[in-house]
Motif scaffolding. Structure first.
Motif, mmCIF file in Angstrom:
data_model
loop_
_atom_site.group_PDB
_atom_site.id
_atom_site.type_symbol
_atom_site.label_atom_id
_atom_site.label_comp_id
_atom_site.label_asym_id
_atom_site.label_seq_id
_atom_site.Cartn_x
_atom_site.Cartn_y
_atom_site.Cartn_z
ATOM 1 N N VAL A 1 0.887 -1.093 -0.067
ATOM 2 C CA VAL A 1 -0.159 -0.053 0.222
ATOM 3 C C VAL A 1 0.828 1.359 0.041
ATOM 4 N N LYS A 2 1.970 1.076 0.767
ATOM 5 C CA LYS A 2 2.880 2.269 0.711
ATOM 6 C C LYS A 2 3.444 3.069 -0.674
ATOM 7 N N ALA A 3 3.607 1.553 -1.674
ATOM 8 C CA ALA A 3 3.833 1.979 -2.820
ATOM 9 C C ALA A 3 2.925 2.968 -3.712
ATOM 10 N N PHE A 4 1.687 2.834 -3.377
ATOM 11 C CA PHE A 4 0.616 3.734 -3.915
ATOM 12 C C PHE A 4 0.583 4.983 -3.343
ATOM 13 N N ASN A 5 1.161 5.103 -2.005
ATOM 14 C CA ASN A 5 1.091 6.288 -1.444
ATOM 15 C C ASN A 5 2.108 7.569 -2.135
ATOM 16 N N ASN B 1 4.252 8.646 -5.224
ATOM 17 C CA ASN B 1 4.118 8.948 -6.813
ATOM 18 C C ASN B 1 5.600 8.317 -7.539
ATOM 19 N N MET B 2 6.746 8.353 -6.417
ATOM 20 C CA MET B 2 8.156 8.088 -6.927
ATOM 21 C C MET B 2 8.139 6.708 -7.246
ATOM 22 N N ILE B 3 7.678 5.857 -6.084
ATOM 23 C CA ILE B 3 7.602 4.530 -6.225
ATOM 24 C C ILE B 3 6.713 4.127 -7.334
ATOM 25 N N LEU B 4 5.600 4.518 -7.416
ATOM 26 C CA LEU B 4 4.807 4.136 -8.821
ATOM 27 C C LEU B 4 5.550 4.345 -10.045
ATOM 28 N N LYS B 5 6.235 5.377 -10.139
ATOM 29 C CA LYS B 5 6.961 5.637 -11.411
ATOM 30 C C LYS B 5 7.916 4.761 -11.635
ATOM 31 N N GLY B 6 8.653 4.488 -10.645
ATOM 32 C CA GLY B 6 9.705 3.252 -10.715
ATOM 33 C C GLY B 6 8.967 1.975 -11.248
ATOM 34 N N LEU B 7 7.798 1.431 -10.482
ATOM 35 C CA LEU B 7 7.102 0.346 -10.826
ATOM 36 C C LEU B 7 6.569 0.594 -12.290
ATOM 37 N N GLY B 8 6.084 1.673 -12.713
ATOM 38 C CA GLY B 8 5.449 1.920 -13.993
ATOM 39 C C GLY B 8 6.705 1.763 -15.023
ATOM 40 N N PRO C 1 -6.855 10.384 -14.161
ATOM 41 C CA PRO C 1 -6.721 8.900 -14.798
ATOM 42 C C PRO C 1 -6.739 7.614 -13.831
ATOM 43 N N GLY C 2 -6.007 7.925 -12.608
ATOM 44 C CA GLY C 2 -5.857 6.935 -11.660
ATOM 45 C C GLY C 2 -4.431 6.227 -12.061
ATOM 46 N N CYS C 3 -4.068 5.527 -11.152
ATOM 47 C CA CYS C 3 -2.734 5.010 -10.808
ATOM 48 C C CYS C 3 -2.241 4.151 -12.286
#
Lengths: 469, 415
Positions: free
Chosen positions: B105-109, B111-118, B178-180
């Motif tokens: 859940v922290k990952a969704f909180n 944007n940095m981590i999300l960008k990495g995953l993306g 748009p959402g994550c």
């Protein structure tokens, strides 16, 4: 009878685990057992915790479970969907709750012979949908049919609005597979409509509330599905007019499938919580459903309309299409839910009287509710003389609860005086066991005890229900 | 925001009638009363009256997919979802949520981590990952399942292409959230949404720097993170410049509706105004005379799965069907129990894989019975559930958003 020392419970559980090979099919945690200490009966804060809950997947497992229970003389309480209103599934003396949620297969539907075989945990509505796909019909319609099970229907001899024309569960049971108190599997009755071979044991099990054996499979009679149906909603200024209209309809040789009644308070409450445009100033309304061949029901609907007006009906609404019919049924079926929203608890009673005594019984209900200052909405099946006064209250208010208990006893007395009895379709369970002597003589109760004793000498099958030792 | 204690009357109100047994997809699999609303209310009532320690209930409440189906049936009108989330919030505050869930859940909180995953999803696609993973899926059914789930989130069906509008530009200020998934993993739906709107003369404002809507945090009871994400997102919108707030993700759309309940003061007021402007893409599009190319030579059967967060939370169920039935070359076929949970429900498919897979499989059987070639839905999480179920039935079928189908039609008609 309860095993009080924990060592033997541990032994029972370890033996049960050998029978139920999947670990999810045996529930031993306190929290899980806590969920099985209740059914749909409002029993307040009392807690009757089972020792263990089992979810068998086949009859063989049920038999093995019963053998273990018999060995340790530990109670077994069979539970379907736990929707009964008489405390039927409450483990009064602890023990094993046997939940039939995984005995849920329809074994066969025989289109030629109009029968079907279903496991005890099959949901009534599911069975109805499956047989209706083949143009067949299983009429008993307990109000919780979306969840309630065939096994539960047999245990409590359930019925519903359609009982007037089609009868209840007891009229459809042809044969049963039963696991006895000793863990033997027996097959009683058969799969033919005609069957006169000794004592009619299947009928003895219908309504026995899990006190004589565990029903695992049921063979049911089916009938052809009626071609079409029609619903009427009729309003009256007095409940007496509604009752005479019912008698008059029947005397005109019309047999509606449903003749349901709602009183003014019920309609008022439904409108408060689920508005569908019901007028709230009439004293009573009848929901009348007729079914059969399309041409006939068109004529019958007109006839019923005429008869109702002749009996001082104030308004007759004939559903023009399925949408309107659904709306009428929605109002009727929302009645319980609406009452449930008034106060936290609802207690539904189930007394039954001869049909022509309905007005007297409704008056008795109103008078008693006034006397004890209780909130009551009365609905029910006018064609069967079966009334459901729904009392809404807060059981945490002990004084209110005491008033209710007194009122209920007076209502039973009133029903019996009018030639009726304690329960039409909800059963006795723990709630009404103490009133059995009002309707059954000592000799009758002795015979009932003899029957119980010969099927279950150690009193391990749902102890404390129907008969008080 | 109501705390668990504030729900004690609602919990007590449960008459134990058991109607929720028919509605609950989880009970259908477990047959265990401790895994559905009636049991939860019994337990919570026990806990609030000191008969059971509250913290012991966390593992049971985890069984709920929060699909809200029981609420539709409940005669007493009790919202199990609200109460369960209030309980989860209590568990979170008292440290009863697993470390693994917290870290996902922290990952969704952030944007940095999300960008990495993306970025890794981007690399995965660049290396033809979906193709190779799909090939490897043949090795074992477990592997096939994982590959189908991963690919459901990473496959980009629609690439963005600027389309010339048909007719006049419409004077509408529509901000797009748009959402994550759209922002970081796979922009296919976003591309389709923007293209369909542009073709119909509607320019979506995609500029705001939105973060995650916050649903993963809310789901585990981390209300503090949820509220800070809410404030961030609300802060990105200029109230003077907005007629519509458009979402295509069922969950994001629901979240914009419920932000006000969690906020106070100025934020609450702004959130209330935005909740009124918040609209699902299909409800938005069907108001207009959508451009539909003729002579589309296709003959596909399409079915639709209702996301719980769209039908039950936003009351949008007719619009996606209407949208689909308009599309040329497509025959819409209704499936049985279209609004029953798909089994994925956020992280549920990871935390309760057995139950999740059984629920998904039932869903897939209903899909297959329609003989559809394509199944559509309006939620990235449901895509996982549908793909999972189809995979368990050993079937492959594309899982689209309806808007992707129209974008594809526009795209093909250009050439």
């Amino acid at each position: 009878m309860t095993i009080s020392n924990s060592i033997s419970i541990d032994k029972v559980i370890s033996e049960l685990k050998l029978v139920l090979d999947k670990k999810n099919n045996i529930l031993t945690e306190y929290e899980e057992r806590f969920c099985y200490a209740y059914d749909a009966t409002a029993i307040g804060e009392k807690l009757y915790l089972p020792d263990v809950v089992v979810l068998p997947e086949n009859t063989e497992q049920v038999a093995q479970i019963m053998k273990i229970a018999n060995k340790y003389k530990i109670p077994v309480i069979t539970r379907g969907a736990g929707t009964n209103l008489c405390g039927g599934c409450i483990p009064l003396k602890s023990g094993i709750v046997l939940h039939t949620s995984k005995l849920n297969k329809i074994i066969s539907i025989d289109k030629d012979n109009l029968t079907c075989v279903a496991e005890a945990g099959v949901v009534v509505e599911k069975l109805q949908q499956e047989v209706e796909k083949l143009g067949l019909f299983y009429p008993p319609d307990p109000s919780n049919l979306k969840v309630s099970t065939i096994g539960g229907s047999v245990a409590l001899s359930s019925s519903g609005p359609r009982c007037f024309k089609y009868g209840g569960t007891k009229d459809y049971v042809l044969g049963l597979e039963v696991v006895t108190a000793k863990g033997k599997i027996i097959n009683i009755g058969g799969n033919t409509v005609k069957n006169v071979t000794g004592y009619n044991l299947s009928q003895l099990f219908v309504g026995s509330e899990g006190t004589l054996g565990i029903v695992t499979r049921v063979t049911l009679k089916l009938i052809p599905l009626p071609e079409s149906k029609q619903v009427l909603l009729v309003f009256f200024d007095s409940i007496d007019d509604a009752a005479t209209a019912v008698t008059d309809i029947i005397s005109h040789k019309i047999t509606p499938s449903t003749l349901d009644l709602m009183d003014q308070k019920t309609m008022d409450t439904v409108e408060q919580f689920h508005p569908t445009g019901l007028p709230t100033h009439y004293d009573a309304a009848l929901v009348i459903e007729i079914d059969g061949i399309a041409d006939t029901i068109f004529v019958q609907a007109k006839q019923i309309e005429e008869i109702c007006y002749k009996n001082n009906a104030k308004d007759v609404r004939i559903a023009k299409d399925k949408k309107e019919a659904d709306e009428i049924w929605f109002a009727r079926r929302s009645a319980f839910g609406a009452v449930a929203r008034m106060k936290p608890n609802v207690i539904t009673e189930d007394a039954v009287v001869p049909r022509n005594k309905i007005p007297q019984m409704v008056k008795a209900i109103r008078k008693t509710a006034d006397k004890y200052n209780l909130n009551v909405c009365t609905m029910g099946h006018a064609g069967d003389g079966n009334l459901h006064p729904n009392f809404s209250l807060d059981l945490r208010d002990h004084e209110e609860h005491e008033r209710l208990e007194k009122a209920i006893e007076e209502l039973f007395d009133a029903a019996i005086e009018l030639g009726g009895t304690l329960s039409g379709e909800h059963g006795i369970g723990m709630s009404k066991a103490k009133f059995m002597n009002k309707v059954a003589s000592n000799e009758v109760l002795e015979y009932m005890k003899l029957i119980k004793n010969s099927f279950d000498p150690d009193d391990i099958l749902n102890p404390g229900k129907i008969l008080i030792k | 925001m109501k705390k668990l204690e504030n729900y004690s009357e609602d919990i007590y109100k449960c008459s134990k009638c058991g109607i929720c047994l028919a509605a609950c997809p989880v009970y259908e699999e477990t047959g265990n009363e401790a895994t559905l609303s009636r049991g939860f209310f019994t337990l919570l009532h026990g806990a609030l009256n000191n008969k059971i320690p509250l913290k012991k209930l966390a593992k049971y409440l985890d069984y709920c997919t929060t699909c809200k189906a029981c609420f539709d049936f409940c005669p007493s009108g009790i919202s199990a979802e609200e109460i369960i989330l209030a309980a989860r919030s209590y568990f979170y505050e008292h440290g009863d949520i697993s470390a693994i869930k917290k870290s996902i859940v922290k990952a969704f909180n952030s944007n940095m981590i999300l960008k990495g995953l993306g970025f890794s999803a981007f690399i995965y696609r660049a290396l033809q990952g979906p193709f190779w993973f799909d090939q490897l899926g043949g090795l074992s059914s477990q592997f096939n399942l994982i590959s189908n789930i991963v690919n459901s989130q990473t496959q980009e069906y629609i690439k963005y292409k600027k389309l010339s509008p048909v007719g006049d530009k419409k004077e509408i200020n529509a901000v797009y959230f748009p959402g994550c998934i759209n922002n970081y993993f796979n922009a296919s739906v976003k591309n389709a949404t923007v293209m369909v709107c542009e073709k119909n003369g509607i320019d979506l404002d995609i500029s705001p720097n939105f973060a995650c809507c916050g649903i993963p945090a809310r789901g585990i009871g981390d209300m503090q993170s949820f509220i800070s994400l809410a404030k961030h997102n609300i802060g990105q919108i200029d109230l003077e410049q907005i007629d519509y707030l458009i979402t295509d993700c069922a969950t994001c759309g629901m979240v914009w509706d419920i932000y006000p309940e969690y906020l106070e003061g100025e934020y609450k007021e702004k959130a209330l105004l935005l909740a009124q402007k918040n609209m699902n893409i299909y409800k938005f599009l069907v108001q207009f005379d959508i451009f539909l190319p003729d002579n589309v030579e296709d003959n596909k059967i399409v079915t639709y799965h209702d996301p719980c967060h769209l039908k039950r939370s936003q009351k949008v169920d007719k619009e996606p069907r209407k949208f689909l039935s308009l599309l040329p070359g497509i025959k819409f076929e209704e499936m049985k129990n279209a609004d029953r949970c798909c089994g994925a429900s956020g992280l549920y498919f990871l935390s309760k894989p057995g139950i999740s897979q059984s629920i998904s499989k039932r869903k897939a059987e209903n899909i297959l019975n329609t003989k559809a070639n394509i199944v559509t839905t309006s939620c990235p999480s449901c895509k996982i559930g549908l793909s999972q179920g189809l995979s368990l039935c050993n079937r492959k079928m594309p899982v689209y958003q309806p808007v992707e189908l129209l974008a594809n039609i526009y795209f093909n008609k250009m050439n």
